[in-house]
Scaffold this motif. Structure first.
Motif, PDB file in Angstrom:
ATOM      1  N   ALA A  36      83.982  75.753  -5.112  1.00 21.09           N
ATOM      2  CA  ALA A  36      83.810  76.414  -6.403  1.00 21.09           C
ATOM      3  C   ALA A  36      84.712  75.790  -7.464  1.00 21.09           C
ATOM      4  N   VAL A  37      85.966  75.549  -7.133  1.00 25.91           N
ATOM      5  CA  VAL A  37      86.904  74.950  -8.083  1.00 25.91           C
ATOM      6  C   VAL A  37      86.433  73.543  -8.468  1.00 25.91           C
ATOM      7  N   SER A  38      85.969  72.789  -7.501  1.00 30.28           N
ATOM      8  CA  SER A  38      85.454  71.447  -7.768  1.00 30.28           C
ATOM      9  C   SER A  38      84.241  71.510  -8.702  1.00 30.28           C
ATOM     10  N   TRP A  39      83.362  72.483  -8.478  1.00 29.75           N
ATOM     11  CA  TRP A  39      82.183  72.649  -9.334  1.00 29.75           C
ATOM     12  C   TRP A  39      82.620  72.942 -10.766  1.00 29.75           C
ATOM     13  N   PHE A  40      83.563  73.866 -10.942  1.00 33.37           N
ATOM     14  CA  PHE A  40      84.042  74.186 -12.289  1.00 33.37           C
ATOM     15  C   PHE A  40      84.667  72.962 -12.959  1.00 33.37           C
ATOM     16  N   ASN A  41      85.427  72.190 -12.214  1.00 34.75           N
ATOM     17  CA  ASN A  41      86.037  70.983 -12.779  1.00 34.75           C
ATOM     18  C   ASN A  41      84.969  69.982 -13.216  1.00 34.75           C
ATOM     19  N   ARG A  42      83.946  69.831 -12.405  1.00 31.17           N
ATOM     20  CA  ARG A  42      82.868  68.899 -12.721  1.00 31.17           C
ATOM     21  C   ARG A  42      82.083  69.356 -13.954  1.00 31.17           C
ATOM     22  N   VAL A  43      81.744  70.642 -14.015  1.00 34.21           N
ATOM     23  CA  VAL A  43      80.954  71.107 -15.165  1.00 34.21           C
ATOM     24  C   VAL A  43      81.794  71.166 -16.438  1.00 34.21           C
ATOM     25  N   ARG A  44      83.114  71.342 -16.295  1.00 36.59           N
ATOM     26  CA  ARG A  44      83.971  71.315 -17.486  1.00 36.59           C
ATOM     27  C   ARG A  44      83.880  69.942 -18.139  1.00 36.59           C
ATOM     28  N   ASP A  45      83.835  68.894 -17.332  1.00 44.02           N
ATOM     29  CA  ASP A  45      83.710  67.543 -17.870  1.00 44.02           C
ATOM     30  C   ASP A  45      82.367  67.345 -18.579  1.00 44.02           C
ATOM     31  N   ASP A  46      81.340  68.079 -18.141  1.00 49.45           N
ATOM     32  CA  ASP A  46      80.015  67.976 -18.736  1.00 49.45           C
ATOM     33  C   ASP A  46      79.806  68.948 -19.894  1.00 49.45           C
ATOM     34  N   ALA A  47      80.710  69.920 -20.049  1.00 49.05           N
ATOM     35  CA  ALA A  47      80.530  70.940 -21.089  1.00 49.05           C
ATOM     36  C   ALA A  47      80.453  70.283 -22.453  1.00 49.05           C
ATOM     37  N   GLN A  81      71.837  69.926 -15.193  1.00 47.13           N
ATOM     38  CA  GLN A  81      72.919  70.041 -16.159  1.00 47.13           C
ATOM     39  C   GLN A  81      72.552  71.021 -17.276  1.00 47.13           C
ATOM     40  N   VAL A  82      71.300  70.984 -17.730  1.00 53.13           N
ATOM     41  CA  VAL A  82      70.848  71.911 -18.766  1.00 53.13           C
ATOM     42  C   VAL A  82      70.953  73.347 -18.258  1.00 53.13           C
ATOM     43  N   ALA A  83      70.507  73.590 -17.030  1.00 52.39           N
ATOM     44  CA  ALA A  83      70.590  74.936 -16.450  1.00 52.39           C
ATOM     45  C   ALA A  83      72.045  75.376 -16.326  1.00 52.39           C
ATOM     46  N   THR A  84      72.910  74.482 -15.910  1.00 46.37           N
ATOM     47  CA  THR A  84      74.335  74.802 -15.787  1.00 46.37           C
ATOM     48  C   THR A  84      74.916  75.189 -17.139  1.00 46.37           C
ATOM     49  N   GLN A  85      74.574  74.439 -18.177  1.00 48.15           N
ATOM     50  CA  GLN A  85      75.071  74.746 -19.515  1.00 48.15           C
ATOM     51  C   GLN A  85      74.592  76.122 -19.980  1.00 48.15           C
ATOM     52  N   LYS A  86      73.347  76.448 -19.693  1.00 52.79           N
ATOM     53  CA  LYS A  86      72.811  77.763 -20.076  1.00 52.79           C
ATOM     54  C   LYS A  86      73.566  78.878 -19.353  1.00 52.79           C
ATOM     55  N   ILE A  87      73.817  78.669 -18.078  1.00 56.60           N
ATOM     56  CA  ILE A  87      74.536  79.682 -17.296  1.00 56.60           C
ATOM     57  C   ILE A  87      75.939  79.876 -17.860  1.00 56.60           C
ATOM     58  N   LEU A  88      76.631  78.792 -18.130  1.00 55.79           N
ATOM     59  CA  LEU A  88      77.994  78.890 -18.642  1.00 55.79           C
ATOM     60  C   LEU A  88      78.044  79.520 -20.029  1.00 55.79           C
TER      61      LEU A  88
END
Length: 122
Positions: free
Chosen positions: A82-93, A53-60
């Protein structure tokens, strides 16, 4: 100062998405108020225990454009993933810095533009 910024590069190498993912090191420094804003932000982010999750946040946060070209070889089969991944990480943003919805739309656009025949129904 510039000396502390060297730590920012170790904590988050923004030269590519892959390098950002791989530069997910844990570094704990006390007294964040003496560091640059970027370094303080990265140090706080790195306190997270979920390294994926930390790596994902850095990438975004640090990559305004996510290139979908490597995924186009799978045609549209990877688009729902890809769309599912974006939806999931948006919830974690954690904040609006990551602008997940705009990146999701940009990614969908890249697929439609690269594969127009497959996106149009007769």
């Amino acid at each position: 100062g510039r000396g502390w910024d060297a730590f920012s590069e170790v904590l988050c190498d923004t030269s590519s998405v892959n390098n950002t993912f791989l530069s997910n090191h844990r570094l704990i420094l006390e007294n964040h108020d003496r560091f640059t804003t970027n370094l303080s932000s990265l140090l706080r982010l790195n306190l997270g225990t979920d390294k994926k999750q930390v790596a994902t946040q850095k990438i975004l946060r640090h990559h305004t454009h996510l290139d979908m070209k490597p995924f186009l070889e799978w045609d549209l089969r990877v688009l729902p993933v890809a769309v599912s991944w974006f939806n999931r990480v948006r919830d974690d943003a954690r904040n609006d810095e990551s602008n997940v919805d705009a990146k999701k739309l940009s990614s969908i656009y890249q697929f439609v533009r690269a594969l127009p025949i497959e996106c149009v129904t007769p």
